[in-house]
Design a protein around this motif. Structure first.
Motif, mmCIF file in Angstrom:
data_model
loop_
_atom_site.group_PDB
_atom_site.id
_atom_site.type_symbol
_atom_site.label_atom_id
_atom_site.label_comp_id
_atom_site.label_asym_id
_atom_site.label_seq_id
_atom_site.Cartn_x
_atom_site.Cartn_y
_atom_site.Cartn_z
ATOM 1 N N LEU A 67 0.878 -1.168 0.000
ATOM 2 C CA LEU A 67 0.000 0.000 0.000
ATOM 3 C C LEU A 67 0.910 1.211 0.000
ATOM 4 N N ILE A 68 0.759 2.065 -0.996
ATOM 5 C CA ILE A 68 1.594 3.256 -1.076
ATOM 6 C C ILE A 68 0.741 4.507 -0.940
ATOM 7 N N GLU A 69 1.407 5.575 -0.549
ATOM 8 C CA GLU A 69 0.800 6.903 -0.543
ATOM 9 C C GLU A 69 1.654 7.760 -1.468
ATOM 10 N N THR A 70 1.000 8.490 -2.357
ATOM 11 C CA THR A 70 1.751 9.209 -3.377
ATOM 12 C C THR A 70 1.014 10.458 -3.838
ATOM 13 N N GLU A 71 1.788 11.393 -4.348
ATOM 14 C CA GLU A 71 1.241 12.574 -5.016
ATOM 15 C C GLU A 71 1.223 12.363 -6.527
ATOM 16 N N ARG A 72 1.809 11.270 -6.982
ATOM 17 C CA ARG A 72 1.907 10.988 -8.417
ATOM 18 C C ARG A 72 0.576 10.487 -8.956
ATOM 19 N N SER A 73 0.359 10.743 -10.234
ATOM 20 C CA SER A 73 -0.862 10.279 -10.887
ATOM 21 C C SER A 73 -0.760 8.777 -11.159
ATOM 22 N N PRO A 74 -1.887 8.129 -11.450
ATOM 23 C CA PRO A 74 -1.831 6.708 -11.809
ATOM 24 C C PRO A 74 -0.935 6.464 -13.029
ATOM 25 N N PHE A 75 -0.948 7.383 -13.973
ATOM 26 C CA PHE A 75 -0.151 7.219 -15.191
ATOM 27 C C PHE A 75 1.342 7.342 -14.891
ATOM 28 N N GLU A 76 1.692 8.247 -13.997
ATOM 29 C CA GLU A 76 3.089 8.361 -13.567
ATOM 30 C C GLU A 76 3.518 7.105 -12.810
ATOM 31 N N LEU A 77 2.640 6.575 -11.963
ATOM 32 C CA LEU A 77 2.944 5.343 -11.247
ATOM 33 C C LEU A 77 3.182 4.195 -12.210
ATOM 34 N N LEU A 78 2.330 4.081 -13.214
ATOM 35 C CA LEU A 78 2.479 3.002 -14.188
ATOM 36 C C LEU A 78 3.826 3.094 -14.896
ATOM 37 N N GLN A 79 4.248 4.291 -15.258
ATOM 38 C CA GLN A 79 5.557 4.465 -15.887
ATOM 39 C C GLN A 79 6.676 4.029 -14.944
ATOM 40 N N ILE A 80 6.576 4.381 -13.687
ATOM 41 C CA ILE A 80 7.579 3.974 -12.702
ATOM 42 C C ILE A 80 7.630 2.452 -12.601
ATOM 43 N N LEU A 81 6.467 1.820 -12.511
ATOM 44 C CA LEU A 81 6.412 0.365 -12.385
ATOM 45 C C LEU A 81 7.002 -0.320 -13.606
ATOM 46 N N HIS A 82 6.660 0.180 -14.792
ATOM 47 C CA HIS A 82 7.214 -0.412 -16.021
ATOM 48 C C HIS A 82 8.725 -0.240 -16.076
ATOM 49 N N GLY A 83 9.230 0.893 -15.598
ATOM 50 C CA GLY A 83 10.675 1.118 -15.564
ATOM 51 C C GLY A 83 11.377 0.136 -14.631
ATOM 52 N N ILE A 84 10.796 -0.104 -13.464
ATOM 53 C CA ILE A 84 11.377 -1.062 -12.520
ATOM 54 C C ILE A 84 11.340 -2.463 -13.116
ATOM 55 N N THR A 100 10.059 -12.354 -14.807
ATOM 56 C CA THR A 100 11.163 -12.029 -13.903
ATOM 57 C C THR A 100 10.644 -11.098 -12.818
ATOM 58 N N LEU A 101 9.706 -10.223 -13.194
ATOM 59 C CA LEU A 101 9.077 -9.310 -12.246
ATOM 60 C C LEU A 101 7.798 -8.767 -12.866
ATOM 61 N N ASP A 102 6.731 -8.783 -12.090
ATOM 62 C CA ASP A 102 5.454 -8.248 -12.525
ATOM 63 C C ASP A 102 4.970 -7.285 -11.444
ATOM 64 N N LEU A 103 4.781 -6.028 -11.816
ATOM 65 C CA LEU A 103 4.281 -5.003 -10.900
ATOM 66 C C LEU A 103 2.994 -4.450 -11.483
ATOM 67 N N ASP A 104 1.906 -4.612 -10.765
ATOM 68 C CA ASP A 104 0.604 -4.140 -11.240
ATOM 69 C C ASP A 104 0.045 -3.085 -10.300
ATOM 70 N N LEU A 105 -0.497 -2.046 -10.892
ATOM 71 C CA LEU A 105 -1.264 -1.054 -10.151
ATOM 72 C C LEU A 105 -2.686 -1.613 -10.051
ATOM 73 N N VAL A 106 -3.063 -2.059 -8.853
ATOM 74 C CA VAL A 106 -4.344 -2.732 -8.653
ATOM 75 C C VAL A 106 -5.467 -1.726 -8.459
ATOM 76 N N CYS A 107 -5.220 -0.721 -7.645
ATOM 77 C CA CYS A 107 -6.237 0.303 -7.405
ATOM 78 C C CYS A 107 -5.553 1.592 -6.989
ATOM 79 N N TYR A 108 -6.258 2.676 -7.196
ATOM 80 C CA TYR A 108 -5.767 4.013 -6.855
ATOM 81 C C TYR A 108 -6.955 4.747 -6.245
ATOM 82 N N ASP A 109 -6.966 4.802 -4.911
ATOM 83 C CA ASP A 109 -8.148 5.292 -4.194
ATOM 84 C C ASP A 109 -9.376 4.558 -4.726
#
Length: 189
Positions: A67-84, A100-109
């Motif tokens: 569970l994260i808290e962020t000021e970033r938009s969902p689209f910015e988060l997705l870019q970060i996750l894809h980069g990682i 090798t690694l799967d990072l999914d944005l499940v929900c945003y508020d």
């Protein structure tokens, strides 16, 4: 003026070694990478061993959620996750299977993206079509969250009371609706 923060749940999974690291270590490194991106982790689930999805598509997975808290938009988060993911050798070749690694944005508020109509079309997509089709845009909440014990069990550790904005069920209620064998197959490491 202070920016507004939002809470989001990220699902993490891996079932292949990368750089000689077993999947559970890759998840630990991914969590560190998330922190280095300036995202505030409010809660972290246990790590779980889970059968590969779909069955027979590769070695078993290690899954977790944060569970994260962020000021970033969902689209910015997705870019970060894809980069990682990219940093850990993720290639988007097959729809489901080994990672090798799967990072999914499940929900945003309680945000529904891109809108309720498009979300509903992905929610109601027949299982056979789910294997063949992937969205070309961010869909929130994840349209399969309610079907997947390997997401809901770790998510229950970090956001048990999050309420699905379309289904109007909490994580715990969605989890209770899954077959008991699916839930039992997700075991803490």
């Amino acid at each position: 003026m202070r920016k507004t923060t939002s809470k989001a749940v990220l699902a993490l999974g891996a079932n292949l070694k990368v750089r000689g690291f077993e999947p559970h270590l890759t998840l630990r490194h991914a969590i560190d990478a998330i922190l280095r991106q300036g995202l505030l982790i409010r809660a972290e689930s246990r790590f779980y061993a889970t059968p590969c999805f779909p069955e027979g598509a590769g070695p078993d997975y290690v899954n977790a959620a944060v569970l994260i808290e962020t000021e970033r938009s969902p689209f910015e988060l997705l870019q970060i996750l894809h980069g990682i993911e990219h940093d850990y050798g993720r290639e988007r070749i097959q729809r489901w299977g080994m990672r090798t690694l799967d990072l999914d944005l499940v929900c945003y508020d309680d945000l529904v993206l891109p809108d309720r109509e498009v979300f509903q079309s992905w929610l109601s997509l027949p299982p056979e079509d789910q294997k063949q089709q992937a969205p070309d845009q961010l869909i929130l909440p994840h349209p399969r969250v309610q079907d997947r014990a390997f997401v809901l069990v770790p998510m229950a550790d970090v956001a048990p009371n999050w309420r699905h904005p379309i289904l109007d069920q909490t994580v715990m209620e969605m989890l209770a609706g899954l077959p008991s064998d699916d839930i039992a197959a997700v075991t803490p490491l």
